[in-house]
Every structure is written in C-alpha cells, then in structure tokens.
Design a protein around this motif. Structure first.
Motif, mmCIF file in Angstrom:
data_model
loop_
_atom_site.group_PDB
_atom_site.id
_atom_site.type_symbol
_atom_site.label_atom_id
_atom_site.label_comp_id
_atom_site.label_asym_id
_atom_site.label_seq_id
_atom_site.Cartn_x
_atom_site.Cartn_y
_atom_site.Cartn_z
ATOM 1 N N VAL A 6 -19.019 2.479 -24.067
ATOM 2 C CA VAL A 6 -19.312 1.435 -25.041
ATOM 3 C C VAL A 6 -18.227 0.373 -24.959
ATOM 4 O O VAL A 6 -17.077 0.685 -24.606
ATOM 5 C CB VAL A 6 -19.423 2.034 -26.462
ATOM 6 C CG1 VAL A 6 -18.110 2.649 -26.899
ATOM 7 C CG2 VAL A 6 -19.915 1.017 -27.465
ATOM 8 N N GLN A 7 -18.591 -0.844 -25.275
ATOM 9 C CA GLN A 7 -17.609 -1.925 -25.275
ATOM 10 C C GLN A 7 -16.762 -1.897 -26.541
ATOM 11 O O GLN A 7 -17.214 -1.408 -27.595
ATOM 12 C CB GLN A 7 -18.310 -3.271 -25.159
ATOM 13 C CG GLN A 7 -18.888 -3.549 -23.775
ATOM 14 C CD GLN A 7 -19.379 -4.975 -23.635
ATOM 15 O OE1 GLN A 7 -19.725 -5.632 -24.612
ATOM 16 N NE2 GLN A 7 -19.417 -5.465 -22.406
ATOM 17 N N ALA A 8 -15.577 -2.416 -26.435
ATOM 18 C CA ALA A 8 -14.696 -2.518 -27.594
ATOM 19 C C ALA A 8 -15.404 -3.292 -28.708
ATOM 20 O O ALA A 8 -16.074 -4.292 -28.456
ATOM 21 C CB ALA A 8 -13.398 -3.213 -27.212
ATOM 22 N N GLY A 9 -15.249 -2.781 -29.925
ATOM 23 C CA GLY A 9 -15.925 -3.371 -31.071
ATOM 24 C C GLY A 9 -17.278 -2.770 -31.355
ATOM 25 O O GLY A 9 -17.867 -3.026 -32.413
ATOM 26 N N GLY A 10 -17.786 -1.979 -30.427
ATOM 27 C CA GLY A 10 -19.096 -1.373 -30.582
ATOM 28 C C GLY A 10 -19.049 -0.081 -31.370
ATOM 29 O O GLY A 10 -18.008 0.332 -31.891
ATOM 30 N N SER A 11 -20.216 0.565 -31.446
ATOM 31 C CA SER A 11 -20.365 1.800 -32.205
ATOM 32 C C SER A 11 -21.004 2.878 -31.348
ATOM 33 O O SER A 11 -21.735 2.581 -30.392
ATOM 34 C CB SER A 11 -21.237 1.563 -33.444
ATOM 35 O OG SER A 11 -20.645 0.632 -34.325
ATOM 36 N N LEU A 12 -20.747 4.109 -31.738
ATOM 37 C CA LEU A 12 -21.307 5.257 -31.040
ATOM 38 C C LEU A 12 -21.339 6.408 -32.028
ATOM 39 O O LEU A 12 -20.428 6.543 -32.861
ATOM 40 C CB LEU A 12 -20.448 5.621 -29.833
ATOM 41 C CG LEU A 12 -21.032 6.550 -28.763
ATOM 42 C CD1 LEU A 12 -22.211 5.872 -28.068
ATOM 43 C CD2 LEU A 12 -19.958 6.917 -27.742
ATOM 44 N N ARG A 13 -22.375 7.225 -31.948
ATOM 45 C CA ARG A 13 -22.423 8.435 -32.766
ATOM 46 C C ARG A 13 -22.481 9.642 -31.860
ATOM 47 O O ARG A 13 -23.365 9.747 -31.013
ATOM 48 C CB ARG A 13 -23.622 8.432 -33.706
ATOM 49 C CG ARG A 13 -23.605 9.597 -34.689
ATOM 50 C CD ARG A 13 -24.770 9.582 -35.649
ATOM 51 N NE ARG A 13 -25.988 10.085 -35.039
ATOM 52 C CZ ARG A 13 -27.071 10.448 -35.738
ATOM 53 N NH1 ARG A 13 -27.062 10.352 -37.048
ATOM 54 N NH2 ARG A 13 -28.148 10.874 -35.105
#
Length: 125
Positions: free
Chosen positions: A12-19
């Motif tokens: 994921v790119q910086a600033g993004g989200s992931l669960r």
C-alpha cells in the motif's frame, strides 16, 4: 489449541489504509485476549495492539495510536486490525497472537501462547 491465521497483508502507498485479519483455526478466540505484533527486518518484535476477551478494552503501541484500530467478531472467530494513515515505517511482518483461556490482554509477548505465521505489510513512500 487455537491456531491464529493472518490474512490481508499487501502493498500500500503511504497515507493509505489496509485491514489485516486474524482467524481462529481449531478452537475459537472466545474467552481469549488477542494481540497484534510486528517485526521489521533487523528490528525487534514490537507490540501493535491488543483486545481483551470481551472486546471491552483495547490497547495500542505508541507508534500506532490514533491510526490503527483493533476489533473482534467472536461470531466469526476473527480479530481485525484496521490500519489508516500508513507510513513506510509501518512496513513489517504482522503477527497475531492469542492468549490462553481467560488470559489478560497486554503488550508483552509473554501474555500470548499461540502465534500465527504472520502476514507481510509493505508501505511504499
């Protein structure tokens, strides 16, 4: 015994989200505290978050407070770690761990008896 199984890692790119998710295999997470830890290459394992048996109490490491949220759904035998505002320094293998029955949630790895294999989270700048 309960076997935690992590999933949902990725790039994921910086600033993004992931669960990321942690599912219980074998026995359930019911009546067990569950924690997330992470380990980056060349670094020590770090406490990320923990949730108490009934989910009433949550705990976070200083580096993730305000950005990460831990939750649990005992009906699905799954614990989640929602990660927002990700930074490159969040890059690590994320491990889920479950306590013994009626165990207490905590930041120490010794509070947990059962560990998953980990899922890689990579945050690009």
């Amino acid at each position: 015994q309960v076997q935690p199984v992590e999933s949902g890692g990725g790039l994921v790119q910086a600033g993004g989200s992931l669960r990321v998710s942690c599912a219980a295999s074998g026995r359930t997470f019911a009546n067990r505290a569950v924690g997330w830890f992470r380990q980056a290459p060349g670094k020590e394992r770090e406490f990320v978050a923990a949730i108490s048996r009934a989910g009433a109490n949550t705990y976070y490491g200083d580096s993730v407070k305000g950005r990460f949220t831990i939750s649990r759904d005992d009906a699905k035998n799954t614990v989640y770690l929602q990660m927002n505002s990700l930074k490159p320094e969040d890059t690590a293998v994320y491990y889920c761990a479950a306590s013994k029955m009626f165990g207490i949630a905590g930041a120490q790895a010794s509070a947990y008896e059962y560990w998953g294999q980990g899922t890689q989270v990579t945050v690009s700048s």
